[in-house]
Scaffold this motif. Structure first.
Motif, short mmCIF file in Angstrom:
data_model
loop_
_atom_site.label_atom_id
_atom_site.label_comp_id
_atom_site.label_asym_id
_atom_site.label_seq_id
_atom_site.Cartn_x
_atom_site.Cartn_y
_atom_site.Cartn_z
N PHE A 65 -21.74 34.98 -2.11
CA PHE A 65 -21.04 34.76 -0.85
C PHE A 65 -19.57 34.44 -1.15
N TYR A 66 -18.65 35.00 -0.37
CA TYR A 66 -17.23 34.70 -0.52
C TYR A 66 -16.68 34.21 0.82
N SER A 67 -15.85 33.17 0.75
CA SER A 67 -15.25 32.65 1.97
C SER A 67 -14.20 33.63 2.49
N VAL A 68 -13.64 33.30 3.66
CA VAL A 68 -12.68 34.23 4.29
C VAL A 68 -11.52 34.55 3.35
N ASP A 69 -10.98 33.50 2.72
CA ASP A 69 -9.84 33.75 1.83
C ASP A 69 -10.28 34.13 0.41
#
Lengths: 501, 178
Positions: A65-69
């Motif tokens: 999973f990767y955050s928005v930034d």
């Protein structure tokens, strides 16, 4: 054309494909087992390596999973509500539509196909006596074949072949004798004959003598019965041969080549003919063996004891393999001699003395069995003096990389034989005195053809006796059988040489 | 990681212009890594007086959003763009070369061995071996090194961006107009 298409396909497919899908079960099922990027409406992204859609509401999977930034990430199992997914991305990296290594199966299959054809048509496969190779530039070149007519002990015979273009290296000649067929070769001797050239060519004649000759005169006119546009191939001693195809109704059919020479009258002339057989005689030989079936041993033995049978067989062989030579005089065509066949492997150059010609013009006719002879060269020469060759015995024999005294002593003995089996290679060395020589190979022995399993099925004693006793009928019956394989025989024959693994 | 930087490939210099700077830290993904790569492709945008280099964040209408190599988010109007080049991956050195050499070697071996085996037919079978080996070797090299420099039309640029679903508001707010 198919290859060009395949090449274009491979090259044109070398782009990475970025594809996007709606977040729904049917769309996702298309992507089974593909790594996907799940772009969330929020801007986050999941990269899932394995996943499944348990129902229409949730996408479950393992990945990152990767955050928005993209500053934060975590790895593990995720359960993602489908209605929060904006879009799903999959990247497809090209790979060859077929395994490139498997492409090599294509030429391999061709090799196997050729081999299989050869197995199913064993009469097209390599055979016919020991072969003799000499160094020619970077490779070994086939220069002669030994005693090709000696198919049984009773038919053991001498054979002399010209080794055209051979040169000694540091006073030494090395000849490689190979057994490349399913045969047992029984060799009494393999000697070298040398004749000083004295600035002239030397040829071995059909009358068993050696002559120096002058002035190769090429025909000013050649008329071939078939392949007329290739008639000129007989003008050069270059291995490029003229040949015709056998008759489709009678393998004994005859054909003629007519030549005309401008000469200086009042001199002795001879005809030089470079030729080898086509595979028609080989086919007939193998077919005869096939008809003998499991009686082959008994029949060959009978043949050895019966002069009458030998004579009939010899007549048949001569009819098929020989070339009759005629010259035109005031009364018509006069037969001046016969050039006998010498096997299908190496081109042999033979001299046929014609005698004194008074006129300044000579017409010559060669009569032979249609489709049975391949002719490389024909010329007229002025016949010079007869010469006696010097006979040279081998001084060393190399077998399997080692000097073999036993093989040497067998070749030196007049009473013993060197026996070779398929795949055997013997290097035979000779010392020659300084000088400019014409070389010939003198070999004596016989060979035994191995029966093939496939041949046994064709046993037909009636046909065998027909070939021996009424060959003119047998040759008509066999014509369609031979014509079915004639086109491919030469190529198949040469590729089927036996090579030791 | 908004400060991510990219390494250009030498070929890119040829494709674009020698004035493009070459950052040294992180690398673009290889073609194999691309399916798991959570970022956008790299873009070098030629505007009036300079190049703007960075990651494609998104495209909205006539505006391109780029995260530059010095960590700024720039919104660039289409009418300011003279041209651009997209790089979506980096080549994996000599990937496939060893396989291609093995394939060529096998085909040469096949061709050479067909000479004594096939006699005159070696002309056909030998050529077939060599042709197949060459095509196969070529296909290995080409498929192992797919085209990383796609020519992308403006309306397709979004497919190469980090946010193909649309740029999140919080990112957009940080953007500075060029």
């Amino acid at each position: 054309m198919r290859w060009v298409f395949l090449t274009v396909l491979i090259i044109s497919c070398a782009n990475i494909q970025r594809r996007f899908y709606k977040p729904s079960k049917p769309e996702l099922e298309i992507l089974n087992k593909t790594t996907i990027k799940v772009h969330m409406k929020s801007g986050e992204v999941y990269v899932l390596k394995s996943w499944n859609v348990s129902d229409n509401k949730t996408l479950e999977g393992y990945g990152k999973f990767y955050s928005v930034d993209r500053k934060n990430s975590s790895e593990g199992n995720f359960s993602i509500p489908i209605d929060s997914i904006a879009i799903i991305e999959a990247n497809f990296v090209p790979s060859p539509s077929i395994n490139p290594l498997s492409m090599l199966l294509i030429p391999l299959a061709v090799e196997i196909a050729i081999g299989t054809y050869c197995l199913s048509n064993p009469k097209a496969c390599f055979g016919s006596c020991p072969t003799f190779y000499v160094q020619d530039g970077d490779s070994m070149k086939l220069k002669a074949e030994g005693f090709s007519s000696s198919i049984a002990p009773a038919l053991e015979a001498d054979d002399i072949d010209a080794l055209v273009g051979l040169k000694s290296m540091n006073g030494e000649i090395e000849i490689e004798m190979r057994n490349e067929a399913w045969e047992t070769h029984v060799v009494r001797y393999v000697d070298l004959l040398i004749v000083p050239r004295n600035g002239k060519s030397v040829f071995f004649s059909e009358d068993g003598k050696f002559y120096r000759v002058n002035n190769h005169i090429l025909p000013k006119r050649v008329e071939c019965p078939q392949e007329k546009d290739k008639c000129d191939l007989i003008l050069n001693m270059d291995g490029k041969e003229w040949f015709s195809l056998a008759d489709d109704k009678d393998l004994g059919s005859r054909e003629e080549i007519e030549l005309e020479f401008d000469i200086e009258g009042g001199k002795n002339y001879a005809l030089v003919v470079g030729r080898r057989q086509t595979l028609l005689p080989t086919f007939l030989f193998y077919q005869t063996l096939a008809y003998m079936g499991d009686n082959v041993g008994e029949l060959i033995s009978k043949l050895g004891r019966s002069e009458e049978a030998q004579s009939k067989l010899k007549n048949l062989v001569d009819k098929i393999t020989s070339i009759e030579i005629f010259v035109r005089d005031g009364k018509g065509w006069k037969r001046v001699g016969v050039i006998h066949g010498e096997g299908p492997l190496a081109i042999d150059y033979t001299l046929l003395p014609i005698g004194e010609i008074k006129e300044n013009n000579l017409r010559v006719k060669l009569v032979m069995t249609k489709g049975a002879v391949r002719i490389d060269y024909i010329s007229l020469v002025e016949l010079g003096e007869e010469v006696e060759p010097i006979r040279i015995k081998p001084y060393a024999v190399i077998y399997q990389g080692k000097e073999s005294d036993s093989a040497l002593s067998l070749l030196l003995s007049e009473n013993d034989y060197l026996v070779t089996l398929p795949g055997d290679v013997y290097k035979i060395k000779y010392r020659v005195p300084e000088g400019d020589y014409e070389f010939f190979l003198k070999a004596r022995g016989y060979y035994l053809e191995w029966m093939r399993k496939e041949w046994m099925k064709e046993k037909n004693m009636a046909m065998f006796w027909e070939i021996i006793l009424r060959p003119e009928i047998a040759l008509r019956k066999l014509a369609p059988v031979y014509k079915r394989m004639e086109g491919q025989m030469e190529d198949l024959f040469w590729r089927s040489k036996y090579a030791k693994p | 990681m908004l400060s991510r930087k990219f390494v250009f490939l030498n070929l890119f210099l040829l494709l674009s212009c020698a004035s493009v700077s070459i950052p040294e830290s992180e690398k673009l993904p290889t073609p194999t890594e691309l399916p798991g790569y959570p970022y956008g492709a790299f873009i070098a945008v030629r505007v009036k007086d300079r190049f703007i280099n960075g990651e494609i964040l998104g495209v909205e209408g006539n505006t391109l959003y780029v995260l530059t190599t010095d960590d700024k988010i720039l919104s660039i109007p289409k009418d300011k763009v003279r041209y651009y080049n997209v790089i979506e991956c980096r080549h994996e050195g000599y990937k496939g070369t060893a396989q291609a050499i093995v394939m060529l070697g096998l085909s040469v071996l096949g061709a050479v061995s067909s000479i004594p085996l096939n006699g005159l037919l070696a002309l056909i079978s030998g050529s077939l071996w060599l042709f197949t080996g060459t095509i196969g070797g070529l296909s290995i090299v080409l498929s192992s090194n797919p085209d990383c420099y796609p020519e992308v039309e403006w309306d397709k640029l979004i497919r190469y961006s980090r946010y193909p679903q649309g740029i999140p508001q919080e990112i957009k707010e940080k953007a500075v107009n060029y």
